[in-house]
Design an enzyme around this catalytic site. Structure first.
Site, mmCIF file in Angstrom:
data_model
loop_
_atom_site.group_PDB
_atom_site.id
_atom_site.type_symbol
_atom_site.label_atom_id
_atom_site.label_comp_id
_atom_site.label_asym_id
_atom_site.label_seq_id
_atom_site.Cartn_x
_atom_site.Cartn_y
_atom_site.Cartn_z
ATOM 1 C CB SER A 1 2.667 6.272 1.341
ATOM 2 O OG SER A 1 2.719 7.177 2.434
ATOM 3 C CD GLU B 1 5.747 7.749 -5.254
ATOM 4 O OE1 GLU B 1 5.346 8.421 -4.287
ATOM 5 O OE2 GLU B 1 5.020 7.400 -6.194
ATOM 6 C CB VAL C 1 1.188 10.628 7.229
ATOM 7 C CG1 VAL C 1 -0.203 10.943 7.787
ATOM 8 C CG2 VAL C 1 2.210 10.580 8.356
ATOM 9 C CG LEU C 2 -1.213 6.387 3.072
ATOM 10 C CD1 LEU C 2 -1.231 4.882 3.004
ATOM 11 C CD2 LEU C 2 -1.492 6.993 1.713
ATOM 12 C CB SER D 1 -13.724 12.732 -1.097
ATOM 13 O OG SER D 1 -12.888 13.174 -2.168
ATOM 14 C CB THR D 2 -11.253 9.085 -4.185
ATOM 15 O OG1 THR D 2 -9.872 9.119 -3.777
ATOM 16 C CG2 THR D 2 -11.679 10.440 -4.716
ATOM 17 C CG HIS E 1 -5.599 8.082 -4.449
ATOM 18 N ND1 HIS E 1 -4.779 9.153 -4.199
ATOM 19 C CD2 HIS E 1 -4.967 7.360 -5.406
ATOM 20 C CE1 HIS E 1 -3.706 9.083 -4.976
ATOM 21 N NE2 HIS E 1 -3.808 8.002 -5.717
ATOM 22 N NE ARG F 1 -3.851 6.253 15.532
ATOM 23 C CZ ARG F 1 -4.884 6.892 16.119
ATOM 24 N NH1 ARG F 1 -4.923 8.228 16.117
ATOM 25 N NH2 ARG F 1 -5.856 6.226 16.710
HETATM 26 O O1 LIG Z 1 -3.350 10.590 -1.819
HETATM 27 N N1 LIG Z 1 -2.962 10.717 -0.702
HETATM 28 C C1 LIG Z 1 -1.689 10.431 -0.236
HETATM 29 C C2 LIG Z 1 -0.582 10.126 -1.059
HETATM 30 N N2 LIG Z 1 -0.697 10.104 -2.411
HETATM 31 C C3 LIG Z 1 0.437 10.137 -3.313
HETATM 32 C C4 LIG Z 1 0.991 8.744 -3.623
HETATM 33 O O2 LIG Z 1 1.657 8.221 -2.466
HETATM 34 C C5 LIG Z 1 2.014 8.814 -4.770
HETATM 35 O O3 LIG Z 1 3.041 9.708 -4.387
HETATM 36 C C6 LIG Z 1 1.362 9.304 -6.045
HETATM 37 O O4 LIG Z 1 0.213 8.523 -6.311
HETATM 38 C C7 LIG Z 1 2.320 9.243 -7.240
HETATM 39 O O5 LIG Z 1 2.859 7.947 -7.369
HETATM 40 N N3 LIG Z 1 0.624 9.835 -0.505
HETATM 41 C C8 LIG Z 1 0.771 9.847 0.850
HETATM 42 O O6 LIG Z 1 1.872 9.575 1.350
HETATM 43 N N4 LIG Z 1 -0.265 10.154 1.671
HETATM 44 C C9 LIG Z 1 -1.497 10.437 1.182
HETATM 45 O O7 LIG Z 1 -2.434 10.703 1.986
#
Ligand SMILES: O=Nc1c(NC[C@H](O)[C@H](O)[C@H](O)CO)[nH]c(=O)[nH]c1=O
Length: 168
Positions: free
Chosen positions: A62, A64, A91-92, A96-97, A99, A138
């Site tokens: 996401s 990107e 989809v995010l 546990s962090t 991020h 969803r």
């Molecule tokens: O961490 N979880 C997720 C995630 N991490 C990767 C991030 O979007 C990106 O691709 C990397 O950080 C590299 O730039 N990307 C998602 O779409 N959903 C998630 O749930």
């Protein structure tokens, strides 16, 4: 107009024929992203958008989505084949962090900015879920009897509606 989903109804008289729409989706959480993409495509086709006018590209995650949407909108415009709308889909799911929070915040602000700067409607196709079950629900593939509602369908309708708003 019939009740499309709780809180959102179908806008009457949407004719999507001739519209060109970009879908950019992530490979992260693909089993949930895929039904969302399909829901958006099916709804847009049901509103008259030709399958050949729906361009589907993919990115890792996401984070990107804003860059990919921006660059693909710009290159299509430069090639004389501009898109009328874009639907970034990701989809995010909370881990546990922290991020999740940072990506959700960056991607949502980024997606909004791309649309405003490009002057092209960009639909917010990001699910930000605390659990996998919430995400499955969803995308209309929930484990419960109702399976939930596929938000991709709403995004497809929104892309048509917003494209026409800009053309009136
Ligand atoms: O961490 N979880 C997720 C995630 N991490 C990767 C991030 O979007 C990106 O691709 C990397 O950080 C590299 O730039 N990307 C998602 O779409 N959903 C998630 O749930």
């Amino acid at each position: 107009s019939k009740d499309f989903v709780k809180g959102l109804t179908v806008a009457d008289g949407l004719n999507g024929s001739g519209l060109r729409v970009l879908i950019v989706h992530t490979r992260w959480n693909l089993p949930i992203v895929e039904p969302l993409v399909q829901g958006a495509v099916n709804t847009m086709k049901s509103l008259g958008v030709s399958e050949s006018d729906i361009v589907i590209r993919q990115v890792p995650g996401s984070f990107e989505l804003p860059f990919a949407t921006q660059t693909l909108l710009a290159s299509a415009k430069a090639a004389g084949r501009p898109f009328d709308a874009a639907i970034p889909i990701g989809v995010l799911i909370k881990g546990s962090t922290m991020h999740f929070e940072y990506i959700a915040d960056a991607a949502s602000h980024g997606i909004m900015r791309v649309g405003l700067e490009a002057g092209i409607p960009v639909i917010f196709g990001l699910l930000t879920c605390l659990t996998e079950d919430q995400a499955l629900e969803r995308a209309g593939v929930g484990k419960g009897a109702s399976k939930g509602h596929n938000h991709g369908e709403d995004w497809g309708m929104g892309a048509v509606e917003m494209s026409l708003l800009a053309k009136k």
